[in-house]
Design a protein around this motif. Structure first.
Motif, PDB file in Angstrom:
ATOM      1  N   ALA A  28     -19.750 -28.493  -3.765  1.00 65.41           N
ATOM      2  CA  ALA A  28     -19.575 -27.422  -2.788  1.00 65.41           C
ATOM      3  C   ALA A  28     -18.156 -26.872  -2.879  1.00 65.41           C
ATOM      4  O   ALA A  28     -17.211 -27.605  -3.100  1.00 65.41           O
ATOM      5  CB  ALA A  28     -19.834 -27.962  -1.395  1.00 65.41           C
ATOM      6  N   PHE A  29     -18.027 -25.560  -2.722  1.00 63.61           N
ATOM      7  CA  PHE A  29     -16.711 -24.938  -2.677  1.00 63.61           C
ATOM      8  C   PHE A  29     -16.823 -23.653  -1.871  1.00 63.61           C
ATOM      9  O   PHE A  29     -17.885 -23.037  -1.786  1.00 63.61           O
ATOM     10  CB  PHE A  29     -16.153 -24.657  -4.084  1.00 63.61           C
ATOM     11  CG  PHE A  29     -17.025 -23.787  -4.946  1.00 63.61           C
ATOM     12  CD1 PHE A  29     -16.879 -22.414  -4.941  1.00 63.61           C
ATOM     13  CD2 PHE A  29     -17.994 -24.351  -5.761  1.00 63.61           C
ATOM     14  CE1 PHE A  29     -17.690 -21.611  -5.734  1.00 63.61           C
ATOM     15  CE2 PHE A  29     -18.805 -23.568  -6.559  1.00 63.61           C
ATOM     16  CZ  PHE A  29     -18.657 -22.192  -6.542  1.00 63.61           C
ATOM     17  N   ALA A  30     -15.721 -23.260  -1.279  1.00 61.08           N
ATOM     18  CA  ALA A  30     -15.702 -22.009  -0.534  1.00 61.08           C
ATOM     19  C   ALA A  30     -15.829 -20.851  -1.514  1.00 61.08           C
ATOM     20  O   ALA A  30     -15.491 -20.981  -2.685  1.00 61.08           O
ATOM     21  CB  ALA A  30     -14.392 -21.897   0.249  1.00 61.08           C
ATOM     22  N   GLU A  31     -16.310 -19.697  -1.041  1.00 62.37           N
ATOM     23  CA  GLU A  31     -16.396 -18.529  -1.908  1.00 62.37           C
ATOM     24  C   GLU A  31     -14.999 -18.187  -2.407  1.00 62.37           C
ATOM     25  O   GLU A  31     -14.070 -18.035  -1.623  1.00 62.37           O
ATOM     26  CB  GLU A  31     -16.973 -17.335  -1.160  1.00 62.37           C
ATOM     27  CG  GLU A  31     -17.213 -16.151  -2.063  1.00 62.37           C
ATOM     28  CD  GLU A  31     -17.950 -15.030  -1.364  1.00 62.37           C
ATOM     29  OE1 GLU A  31     -17.442 -13.905  -1.390  1.00 62.37           O
ATOM     30  OE2 GLU A  31     -19.019 -15.295  -0.796  1.00 62.37           O
ATOM     31  N   VAL A  32     -14.847 -18.126  -3.715  1.00 65.10           N
ATOM     32  CA  VAL A  32     -13.537 -17.916  -4.322  1.00 65.10           C
ATOM     33  C   VAL A  32     -13.573 -16.630  -5.148  1.00 65.10           C
ATOM     34  O   VAL A  32     -14.413 -16.479  -6.027  1.00 65.10           O
ATOM     35  CB  VAL A  32     -13.159 -19.111  -5.231  1.00 65.10           C
ATOM     36  CG1 VAL A  32     -11.812 -18.895  -5.870  1.00 65.10           C
ATOM     37  CG2 VAL A  32     -13.182 -20.413  -4.443  1.00 65.10           C
ATOM     38  N   ALA A  33     -12.659 -15.703  -4.826  1.00 64.80           N
ATOM     39  CA  ALA A  33     -12.558 -14.451  -5.566  1.00 64.80           C
ATOM     40  C   ALA A  33     -11.100 -13.997  -5.569  1.00 64.80           C
ATOM     41  O   ALA A  33     -10.314 -14.420  -4.727  1.00 64.80           O
ATOM     42  CB  ALA A  33     -13.446 -13.383  -4.951  1.00 64.80           C
ATOM     43  N   ALA A  34     -10.760 -13.136  -6.527  1.00 66.57           N
ATOM     44  CA  ALA A  34      -9.403 -12.608  -6.617  1.00 66.57           C
ATOM     45  C   ALA A  34      -9.450 -11.240  -7.274  1.00 66.57           C
ATOM     46  O   ALA A  34     -10.394 -10.911  -7.994  1.00 66.57           O
ATOM     47  CB  ALA A  34      -8.517 -13.539  -7.435  1.00 66.57           C
ATOM     48  N   LEU A  35      -8.409 -10.451  -7.016  1.00 66.71           N
ATOM     49  CA  LEU A  35      -8.194  -9.187  -7.717  1.00 66.71           C
ATOM     50  C   LEU A  35      -7.052  -9.379  -8.705  1.00 66.71           C
ATOM     51  O   LEU A  35      -6.078 -10.070  -8.396  1.00 66.71           O
ATOM     52  CB  LEU A  35      -7.803  -8.074  -6.738  1.00 66.71           C
ATOM     53  CG  LEU A  35      -8.902  -7.473  -5.896  1.00 66.71           C
ATOM     54  CD1 LEU A  35      -8.310  -6.448  -4.931  1.00 66.71           C
ATOM     55  CD2 LEU A  35      -9.970  -6.823  -6.751  1.00 66.71           C
ATOM     56  N   THR A  36      -7.173  -8.757  -9.880  1.00 66.89           N
ATOM     57  CA  THR A  36      -6.059  -8.820 -10.822  1.00 66.89           C
ATOM     58  C   THR A  36      -4.932  -7.917 -10.323  1.00 66.89           C
ATOM     59  O   THR A  36      -5.174  -6.878  -9.706  1.00 66.89           O
ATOM     60  CB  THR A  36      -6.495  -8.394 -12.239  1.00 66.89           C
ATOM     61  OG1 THR A  36      -7.046  -7.081 -12.183  1.00 66.89           O
ATOM     62  CG2 THR A  36      -7.506  -9.371 -12.818  1.00 66.89           C
ATOM     63  N   ASP A  37      -3.694  -8.326 -10.600  1.00 70.35           N
ATOM     64  CA  ASP A  37      -2.535  -7.531 -10.193  1.00 70.35           C
ATOM     65  C   ASP A  37      -2.229  -6.473 -11.262  1.00 70.35           C
ATOM     66  O   ASP A  37      -3.007  -6.279 -12.202  1.00 70.35           O
ATOM     67  CB  ASP A  37      -1.326  -8.426  -9.898  1.00 70.35           C
ATOM     68  CG  ASP A  37      -0.777  -9.150 -11.115  1.00 70.35           C
ATOM     69  OD1 ASP A  37      -1.151  -8.824 -12.268  1.00 70.35           O
ATOM     70  OD2 ASP A  37       0.041 -10.067 -10.922  1.00 70.35           O
ATOM     71  N   ALA A  38      -1.111  -5.786 -11.122  1.00 72.60           N
ATOM     72  CA  ALA A  38      -0.735  -4.722 -12.057  1.00 72.60           C
ATOM     73  C   ALA A  38      -0.580  -5.219 -13.487  1.00 72.60           C
ATOM     74  O   ALA A  38      -0.720  -4.450 -14.442  1.00 72.60           O
ATOM     75  CB  ALA A  38       0.565  -4.065 -11.591  1.00 72.60           C
ATOM     76  N   ASN A  39      -0.316  -6.516 -13.661  1.00 72.58           N
ATOM     77  CA  ASN A  39      -0.176  -7.117 -14.991  1.00 72.58           C
ATOM     78  C   ASN A  39      -1.469  -7.774 -15.471  1.00 72.58           C
ATOM     79  O   ASN A  39      -1.471  -8.473 -16.482  1.00 72.58           O
ATOM     80  CB  ASN A  39       0.950  -8.141 -14.988  1.00 72.58           C
ATOM     81  CG  ASN A  39       2.290  -7.495 -14.710  1.00 72.58           C
ATOM     82  OD1 ASN A  39       2.606  -6.463 -15.296  1.00 72.58           O
ATOM     83  ND2 ASN A  39       3.063  -8.075 -13.818  1.00 72.58           N
ATOM     84  N   GLY A  40      -2.558  -7.610 -14.715  1.00 69.46           N
ATOM     85  CA  GLY A  40      -3.841  -8.190 -15.078  1.00 69.46           C
ATOM     86  C   GLY A  40      -3.974  -9.660 -14.727  1.00 69.46           C
ATOM     87  O   GLY A  40      -4.961 -10.301 -15.063  1.00 69.46           O
ATOM     88  N   LYS A  41      -3.000 -10.217 -14.019  1.00 70.93           N
ATOM     89  CA  LYS A  41      -3.010 -11.649 -13.705  1.00 70.93           C
ATOM     90  C   LYS A  41      -3.808 -11.936 -12.436  1.00 70.93           C
ATOM     91  O   LYS A  41      -3.872 -11.112 -11.523  1.00 70.93           O
ATOM     92  CB  LYS A  41      -1.588 -12.167 -13.561  1.00 70.93           C
ATOM     93  CG  LYS A  41      -0.830 -12.116 -14.867  1.00 70.93           C
ATOM     94  CD  LYS A  41       0.534 -12.714 -14.741  1.00 70.93           C
ATOM     95  CE  LYS A  41       1.231 -12.665 -16.105  1.00 70.93           C
ATOM     96  NZ  LYS A  41       2.515 -13.319 -16.087  1.00 70.93           N
ATOM     97  N   PHE A  42      -4.415 -13.139 -12.407  1.00 73.35           N
ATOM     98  CA  PHE A  42      -5.184 -13.574 -11.248  1.00 73.35           C
ATOM     99  C   PHE A  42      -5.074 -15.079 -11.085  1.00 73.35           C
ATOM    100  O   PHE A  42      -4.686 -15.803 -12.008  1.00 73.35           O
ATOM    101  CB  PHE A  42      -6.662 -13.176 -11.381  1.00 73.35           C
ATOM    102  CG  PHE A  42      -7.370 -13.874 -12.509  1.00 73.35           C
ATOM    103  CD1 PHE A  42      -8.031 -15.079 -12.295  1.00 73.35           C
ATOM    104  CD2 PHE A  42      -7.369 -13.348 -13.787  1.00 73.35           C
ATOM    105  CE1 PHE A  42      -8.674 -15.731 -13.332  1.00 73.35           C
ATOM    106  CE2 PHE A  42      -8.016 -13.992 -14.830  1.00 73.35           C
ATOM    107  CZ  PHE A  42      -8.673 -15.177 -14.596  1.00 73.35           C
ATOM    108  N   SER A  43      -5.436 -15.558  -9.898  1.00 76.61           N
ATOM    109  CA  SER A  43      -5.444 -16.988  -9.605  1.00 76.61           C
ATOM    110  C   SER A  43      -6.590 -17.285  -8.653  1.00 76.61           C
ATOM    111  O   SER A  43      -6.731 -16.630  -7.621  1.00 76.61           O
ATOM    112  CB  SER A  43      -4.113 -17.404  -8.972  1.00 76.61           C
ATOM    113  OG  SER A  43      -4.126 -18.779  -8.665  1.00 76.61           O
ATOM    114  N   LEU A  44      -7.424 -18.244  -9.036  1.00 72.79           N
ATOM    115  CA  LEU A  44      -8.536 -18.697  -8.203  1.00 72.79           C
ATOM    116  C   LEU A  44      -8.276 -20.148  -7.825  1.00 72.79           C
ATOM    117  O   LEU A  44      -8.281 -21.025  -8.681  1.00 72.79           O
ATOM    118  CB  LEU A  44      -9.861 -18.600  -8.974  1.00 72.79           C
ATOM    119  CG  LEU A  44     -10.276 -17.208  -9.444  1.00 72.79           C
ATOM    120  CD1 LEU A  44     -11.396 -17.318 -10.465  1.00 72.79           C
ATOM    121  CD2 LEU A  44     -10.716 -16.367  -8.271  1.00 72.79           C
ATOM    122  N   SER A  45      -8.029 -20.408  -6.556  1.00 75.60           N
ATOM    123  CA  SER A  45      -7.743 -21.781  -6.139  1.00 75.60           C
ATOM    124  C   SER A  45      -8.809 -22.254  -5.156  1.00 75.60           C
ATOM    125  O   SER A  45      -9.663 -21.486  -4.733  1.00 75.60           O
ATOM    126  CB  SER A  45      -6.353 -21.863  -5.505  1.00 75.60           C
ATOM    127  OG  SER A  45      -6.280 -21.009  -4.398  1.00 75.60           O
TER     128      SER A  45
END
Length: 79
Positions: A28-45
């Motif tokens: 089980a895990f909480a719904e995890v989503a992210a948007l990429t920043d101006a440099n295309g970077k993202f982090s899903l924790s």
């Protein structure tokens, strides 16, 4: 546990404002989503355990799903 990465084009240009979403994974895990920043970077924790996670990437021109294996030996997995 965290998945970090950078989304780029085939010409190695960063893709900003893309949505990265964990669709499924072990346990089980909480719904995890992210948007990429101006440099295309993202982090899903907030991932609770190692294993295979199904990740959906949505940009303005396409949508692609793939599997990411998060090993038990790392707290942060970089794509």
């Amino acid at each position: 546990m965290t998945i970090e990465g950078q989304l780029v084009t085939q010409q190695n240009q960063p893709i900003s404002d893309a949505t990265i979403l964990i669709q499924s994974g072990p346990g089980a895990f909480a719904e995890v989503a992210a948007l990429t920043d101006a440099n295309g970077k993202f982090s899903l924790s907030g991932l609770n355990q190692p294993g295979d996670y199904q990740v959906l990437v949505t940009t303005t021109v396409q949508q692609k799903s793939f599997t990411v294996h998060v090993p038990a030996t790392s707290q942060t997995f970089v794509l």
